[in-house]
Design a protein around this motif. Structure first.
Motif, PDB file in Angstrom:
ATOM      1  N   THR A 162       0.850  -1.189   0.000  1.00  0.00           N
ATOM      2  CA  THR A 162       0.000   0.000   0.000  1.00  0.00           C
ATOM      3  C   THR A 162       0.882   1.233   0.000  1.00  0.00           C
ATOM      4  OG1 THR A 162      -1.495   1.357   1.352  1.00  0.00           O
ATOM      5  CG2 THR A 162      -0.212  -0.297   2.513  1.00  0.00           C
ATOM      6  N   ILE A 163       0.512   2.229  -0.794  1.00  0.00           N
ATOM      7  CA  ILE A 163       1.327   3.449  -0.850  1.00  0.00           C
ATOM      8  C   ILE A 163       1.220   4.254   0.435  1.00  0.00           C
ATOM      9  CG2 ILE A 163       1.090   3.567  -3.361  1.00  0.00           C
ATOM     10  CD1 ILE A 163      -0.773   6.020  -2.890  1.00  0.00           C
ATOM     11  N   ASP A 164       0.214   3.963   1.260  1.00  0.00           N
ATOM     12  CA  ASP A 164      -0.007   4.755   2.480  1.00  0.00           C
ATOM     13  C   ASP A 164       1.029   4.488   3.566  1.00  0.00           C
ATOM     14  OD1 ASP A 164      -2.222   5.674   1.187  1.00  0.00           O
ATOM     15  OD2 ASP A 164      -3.665   4.510   2.351  1.00  0.00           O
ATOM     16  N   ASN A 165       1.702   3.334   3.506  1.00  0.00           N
ATOM     17  CA  ASN A 165       2.670   2.946   4.542  1.00  0.00           C
ATOM     18  C   ASN A 165       2.017   2.951   5.930  1.00  0.00           C
ATOM     19  OD1 ASN A 165       5.414   2.092   4.923  1.00  0.00           O
ATOM     20  ND2 ASN A 165       5.793   3.995   6.040  1.00  0.00           N
ATOM     21  N   ASP A 166       0.800   2.422   6.003  1.00  0.00           N
ATOM     22  CA  ASP A 166       0.022   2.532   7.246  1.00  0.00           C
ATOM     23  C   ASP A 166      -0.201   1.193   7.945  1.00  0.00           C
ATOM     24  OD1 ASP A 166      -1.631   1.423   5.340  1.00  0.00           O
ATOM     25  OD2 ASP A 166      -3.364   2.680   5.783  1.00  0.00           O
ATOM     26  N   ILE A 167       0.709   0.239   7.728  1.00  0.00           N
ATOM     27  CA  ILE A 167       0.576  -1.086   8.332  1.00  0.00           C
ATOM     28  C   ILE A 167       1.542  -1.219   9.501  1.00  0.00           C
ATOM     29  CG2 ILE A 167       0.650  -3.574   7.928  1.00  0.00           C
ATOM     30  CD1 ILE A 167      -1.499  -2.153   6.323  1.00  0.00           C
ATOM     31  N   ALA A 168       1.033  -1.649  10.642  1.00  0.00           N
ATOM     32  CA  ALA A 168       1.882  -1.881  11.810  1.00  0.00           C
ATOM     33  C   ALA A 168       2.748  -3.119  11.577  1.00  0.00           C
ATOM     34  CB  ALA A 168       1.025  -2.071  13.060  1.00  0.00           C
ATOM     35  N   GLY A 169       3.892  -3.172  12.242  1.00  0.00           N
ATOM     36  CA  GLY A 169       4.737  -4.356  12.174  1.00  0.00           C
ATOM     37  C   GLY A 169       5.744  -4.352  11.047  1.00  0.00           C
ATOM     38  N   THR A 170       5.783  -3.285  10.269  1.00  0.00           N
ATOM     39  CA  THR A 170       6.773  -3.162   9.196  1.00  0.00           C
ATOM     40  C   THR A 170       7.138  -1.693   9.048  1.00  0.00           C
ATOM     41  OG1 THR A 170       7.287  -3.694   6.885  1.00  0.00           O
ATOM     42  CG2 THR A 170       5.038  -2.957   7.350  1.00  0.00           C
ATOM     43  N   ASP A 171       8.411  -1.428   8.813  1.00  0.00           N
ATOM     44  CA  ASP A 171       8.833  -0.030   8.641  1.00  0.00           C
ATOM     45  C   ASP A 171       8.314   0.549   7.328  1.00  0.00           C
ATOM     46  OD1 ASP A 171      10.218  -0.145  11.033  1.00  0.00           O
ATOM     47  OD2 ASP A 171      12.151  -0.588  10.106  1.00  0.00           O
TER      48      ASP A 171
END
Length: 319
Positions: A125-134
């Protein structure tokens, strides 16, 4: 593990094709057959499933979008839709499923895993809004697209001595706006996690004008509100004409950067390793440049947070 499926779900992101390529070739390297599911979870329900081979993923590492296509499925949110999807997996003999997407996609993957069909998630995802990954696949490419656009807009802003508000994607996450704003020297950055008071923005614009500055760049994440609405408010409070540019879906397209291609390749290969090791119900990620894996439950229970030190730095540098 003899047969696995792969699908892309939710919004497309540059680098998804590189991840598909890595999954297919890593699986074949280990003697595993791979089946591509087209149109996301809806395609799984409808049985749009085809066997893939090495040639299926030739010359796609540099392409944006996803060759498997993507769609959101309301049907899959319900037990009946999930049951139909599992019936298709059984029909094709799929013993595992790899899902490339965001948090909504991982919720579907978690449900399948709980029902006995092992799933692994890859954050795309372009949002970079997932927890658990930089970082998520697509973020770096979208960031560079935004920066390129801002550079061009700044030329016009300087020529016409005007201020511009540039609205970028990000839903409820401000990473794209924050990183782009810092990289391009924006005077103000508006993000959902830390919203400046309008008066603070106006004061900053006035300070710039008082020292002879003739143009300004304001970056606004779409989750904060409408850029046109903020332009009207600035006009009211500062009597300053502000132009608006909404970048929109241009941010999702384009050839992935080297960073996204490498990240996608690493995460794609890792997803096969996780399945082979029996680690179902997990998301492959990267933290401190090291590959990691977190359970869907942990990822979905946490909230992605921005680096507030970067936000503070942007304010210090835009005085």
């Amino acid at each position: 593990m003899r047969k696995v499926g792969i699908l892309t779900s939710g919004g497309d992101a540059p680098g998804m094709n590189a991840a598909i390529r890595a999954v297919v070739r890593k699986a074949i390297y280990h003697g595993i057959d791979v089946y591509g599911v087209k149109n996301g979870f809806q395609g799984l329900i409808d049985g749009y499933i085809e066997k893939m081979d090495i040639g299926s993923v030739g010359d796609i590492i540099q392409r944006g979008g996803t060759i498997l296509h993507s769609a959101r499925s309301e049907d899959f949110k319900h037990d009946e839709g999930q049951q139909k999807g599992m019936e298709q997996m059984e029909k094709y003999g799929l013993e595992g499923l790899i899902i490339i997407g965001g948090d909504g996609s991982f919720r579907g993957a978690e449900k399948l895993t709980k029902k006995g069909y092992p799933c692994i998630g890859i954050p795309g995802t372009i949002d970079n809004d997932i927890a658990g990954t930089d970082f998520t696949i697509g973020f770096d490419t979208a960031l560079n697209t935004v920066i390129d656009a801002i550079d061009k807009i700044r030329d016009t802003a300087s020529s016409h001595e005007r201020s511009f508000i540039i609205e970028v994607m990000g839903r409820n996450a401000g990473d794209l706006a924050l990183w782009a704003g810092l990289a391009d020297g924006a005077e103000s950055i508006l993000i959902p996690e830390k919203q400046d008071e309008l008066q603070e923005i106006v004061d900053r614009l006035n300070r710039g004008q008082n020292r002879g500055k003739k143009h300004s760049i304001i970056i606004l994440a779409e989750g904060v509100g409408s850029a046109f609405g903020y332009a009207d408010k600035i006009k009211e409070q500062a009597d300053l004409e502000t132009r608006v540019t909404v970048l929109g879906h241009i941010q999702r397209g384009g050839s992935p950067t080297a960073s996204d291609r490498v990240l996608a390749s690493r995460l794609g290969a890792q997803s096969i390793e996780l399945l082979l090791n029996g680690e179902a119900g997990k998301m492959a990620g990267i933290q401190n440049n090291r590959l990691v894996a977190h359970t869907f439950a942990d990822v979905l229970a946490q909230k992605h947070t921005i680096d507030f030190s970067m936000y503070q730095l942007s304010k210090e540098l835009s005085i």
